[in-house]
Write an enzyme that holds these catalytic residues in place. Structure first.
Site, mmCIF file in Angstrom:
data_model
loop_
_atom_site.group_PDB
_atom_site.id
_atom_site.type_symbol
_atom_site.label_atom_id
_atom_site.label_comp_id
_atom_site.label_asym_id
_atom_site.label_seq_id
_atom_site.Cartn_x
_atom_site.Cartn_y
_atom_site.Cartn_z
ATOM 1 N N GLY A 63 0.783 -1.233 0.000
ATOM 2 C CA GLY A 63 0.000 0.000 0.000
ATOM 3 C C GLY A 63 0.809 1.274 0.000
ATOM 4 N N GLU B 167 4.476 -6.505 1.358
ATOM 5 C CA GLU B 167 3.978 -6.911 0.046
ATOM 6 C C GLU B 167 3.851 -5.697 -0.876
ATOM 7 O OE1 GLU B 167 0.264 -8.676 1.160
ATOM 8 O OE2 GLU B 167 1.169 -10.547 1.831
ATOM 9 N N PRO B 168 4.956 -5.056 -1.207
ATOM 10 C CA PRO B 168 4.868 -3.870 -2.055
ATOM 11 C C PRO B 168 4.754 -4.253 -3.534
ATOM 12 C CG PRO B 168 7.139 -4.266 -1.414
ATOM 13 C CD PRO B 168 6.332 -5.391 -0.821
ATOM 14 N N ARG C 222 3.113 -1.506 -6.107
ATOM 15 C CA ARG C 222 3.156 -0.192 -6.728
ATOM 16 C C ARG C 222 4.464 0.547 -6.446
ATOM 17 N NH1 ARG C 222 -1.632 2.456 -7.743
ATOM 18 N NH2 ARG C 222 -2.570 1.099 -6.168
ATOM 19 N N ARG D 2 -6.590 2.397 -15.266
ATOM 20 C CA ARG D 2 -6.715 3.104 -13.987
ATOM 21 C C ARG D 2 -7.540 4.395 -14.057
ATOM 22 N NH1 ARG D 2 -3.088 5.028 -11.090
ATOM 23 N NH2 ARG D 2 -3.864 4.298 -9.096
ATOM 24 N N CYS E 235 -14.444 3.603 -28.004
ATOM 25 C CA CYS E 235 -15.782 4.196 -28.056
ATOM 26 C C CYS E 235 -16.465 4.146 -26.698
ATOM 27 C CB CYS E 235 -16.604 3.494 -29.124
ATOM 28 S SG CYS E 235 -16.214 4.161 -30.734
ATOM 29 N N TYR F 262 -0.289 -1.911 -12.115
ATOM 30 C CA TYR F 262 -1.710 -1.911 -12.465
ATOM 31 C C TYR F 262 -1.953 -1.270 -13.830
ATOM 32 C CZ TYR F 262 -1.673 -3.115 -7.602
ATOM 33 O OH TYR F 262 -1.367 -3.727 -6.414
#
Lengths: 404, 404
Positions: B233, B268-269, B271, B307, B338, B367
């Protein structure tokens, strides 16, 4: 889809048996339903006799596209990939329209080469690009221009497309300017005015406003368009409470419009053909106590069905075996993906569920598999089509080895 | 990533040349950046000496996973697919933890067979399932229990995971009950308390609250956990205004925690290792006049980078060639898909752009590709890794023929 002795069936197939045989999750389509939806459109718009170009983005499975072709529909494509696919499915080029704000030179070249019915351009730059390529190829290319009618479709903001702040189409001033530009071109043949105000529209009134705007601009342009492409957007009854677009009323409005405009109507329906034709069959992995509710953890997830996470869309979830006992706690149906957005619905007074029970998520035929991903390295689900007394595999379940 | 004579470079490579050579869109990663991020974590948490298990969901490209392995990290997986992939990348089973609310029996069996470090269970049902399989296989399985600390991570609601209404973990009461259950089991070995409050967290304060809750529950449980898995996180600076999580302060809080708790910390990284290691190189297809703004239509779309559409996330978009003239109109950067949601950002006072210009969308390493889809039958982009003086192809651009 009906319950027979409390067991859910689709076109006489017992959904529980399908789930056991093929393992879950499964996208299960009904050809009968697809045909019925097409028939509904044809009947309701009988007086207009439109060219119906199926919006491929709703569901681009090759097997589905072949059924679309067999029902004599055309196709509305938005990319070179979609164009390749519909041609492969055998849909005639003269029934294909190409929409989208960002057609690349390669895509335009391909569309010109295959002589499709219309390239509906969405900007001045695109018109110039089409002309340049047409000139180079010594061709005369049929084009449409997409008008942004600045009409509020009163739908989810994420799927509204016809307001002035949206990226789609051009405003009236630019539209009129482009009509002049195209008229002068030796390589472009202006055939169509196209318009599309959004998706999942449940009232005919936004369409009424849209037609008024179109009518006005046609007069202003003083041009005789062979085609008026009214796009799609016809809403379906996701809530199962009969809130469906009244096609008859919409048709009446178009009939009135046609009295003063001599042209062929094109429709681009996707959701109204495919939406309610499929369910996502899923199994309860675990039931877990939560705060003031229980979590029903399914083996289907946001990667399989993105609409709830992406649009906050709600899909009915129904059990494949009806029982007469209700849960005292609310249920939140979630997937196993490690995201809080991986949640489908929270429901009160649901029938009591057990682990390993099967459920179906309803109305997933449109924008279901077409938006699916491999997030969390999850293989994409199996797709099957119920075709009379047979089951056709539309696409096999991916294997983990496919994802390496 | 710096400008040299107004041209954007990544690790000495000219981005414009890369764009021309490989065609756009391209996910372009920097190994140097990945290594630096890992180093930053190692240095800032030096006093803790944690086991760093890379969160594979952030980016599961096999080439990336191999680099993760070379840097001696472990892995946090959330599916059988991810587990298969990290094992293929050569990451040692004894450095792998398995998280997630919906592990199937097959996935649990696979994890047990491969003797991974920990299965972090998220419900009573899951504990029972693991035990059942362990018993059948005559194994003793190391497990963790995930606590839902009911801590507000003060991040986007979509990526908050540690509040009581979220599906993750179990509340304190159930946690204590499960500790007792597992202690009694002959086939389960309780090794870990795990916790994870959300993603993209920029302040150490929610972590501080989380640690307080964890501390309390450990005391209440009267159990000596070998591992405390604090999840990930850790937020990154998407806005490029130095708003980054202060790792040092977070570390200090953990050091304090460890004074009364003798255990090994797991992180648990995802990002924070991958996020800023990549850009999405894209080309302007068209520039189009809109209402009070111009649309910059890119060849990258929501299918390539989900995202913004999914979370309303903002990614900086920067030109690969700097000039000193600004546009008078605002620019809205959109993709060709579209959908109205296919929009990346609206920016004032941007430098004047032309069609065919190249841009990069920043901080897409996490992500990004893991959430990519083939929506609108668009092939997934090329992925390349800058590795010193070489460019490695991480995954080829899909062909349209791959999508039939």
């Amino acid at each position: 889809m009906i319950y027979k002795r409390n067991k859910l069936t689709i076109d006489h197939f017992d959904v529980g048996s399908i789930a056991k045989k093929y393992k879950t999750p499964i996208y299960c389509y009904s050809l009968k339903k697809i045909k019925k939806n097409i028939q509904d459109l044809k009947i309701n718009f009988r007086n207009i006799n439109p060219l119906i170009c199926y919006a491929v983005k709703a569901n681009s499975n090759l097997g589905i596209l072949k059924e679309i072709r067999k029902n004599n529909l055309g196709a509305d494509v938005v990319s070179g990939g979609e164009l390749t696919k519909v041609l492969k499915a055998g849909i005639k080029p003269k029934k294909i329209v190409f929409s989208g704000v960002g057609k690349t030179s390669e895509e335009i070249e391909y569309a010109i080469k295959r002589n499709i019915l219309l390239i509906n351009a969405e900007s001045k730059s695109e018109i110039l690009e089409i002309e340049k390529i047409a000139k180079r190829k010594k061709k005369i290319v049929n084009v449409g221009i997409r008008l942004n009618p600045n009409t509020d479709a009163k739908t989810l903001s994420q799927i509204s497309t016809g307001k002035k702040e949206n990226k789609f189409g051009v405003n009236q001033k630019i539209f009129l300017h482009l009509v002049k530009t195209v008229k002068k071109s030796k390589n472009l043949n202006l055939k169509c005015l196209s318009v599309h105000i959004g998706s999942q529209i449940l009232s005919y009134k936004p369409y009424q406003s849209m037609l008024r705007v179109v009518n006005k601009i046609i007069k202003k342009s003083n041009y005789n368009f062979e085609y008026i492409d009214l796009g799609g957007g016809m809403g379906i009854d996701y809530d199962h409470n009969k809130s469906k677009l009244d096609l008859k009323k919409y048709s009446k409005n178009i009939e009135k419009f046609l009295k003063t405009n001599n042209c062929k109507i094109i429709f681009e329906p996707g959701r109204s053909i495919m939406g309610n034709s499929a369910v996502l069959i899923t199994k309860v992995i675990y039931i877990k106590e939560g705060f003031k509710k229980n979590f029903i953890i399914l083996d289907a997830a946001m990667n399989d069905l993105m609409r709830p996470a992406l649009y906050g869309a709600k899909h009915k979830i129904i059990p494949i075996k009806k029982i007469n006992r209700n849960s005292k706690k609310s249920y939140e149906f979630v997937g196993p993906v490690c995201e809080s957005t991986d949640t489908f619905a929270t429901v009160k007074n649901y029938q009591k569920l057990n682990e390993k029970d099967y459920l179906v998520i309803c109305d997933v035929g449109a924008y279901g598999m077409s938006l699916a991903s491999n997030y969390n390295v999850r293989p994409k689900p199996l797709e099957i089509l119920i075709k009379g007394s047979k089951i056709q595999i539309l696409s096999k379940r991916q294997k983990i080895s496919d994802l390496m």
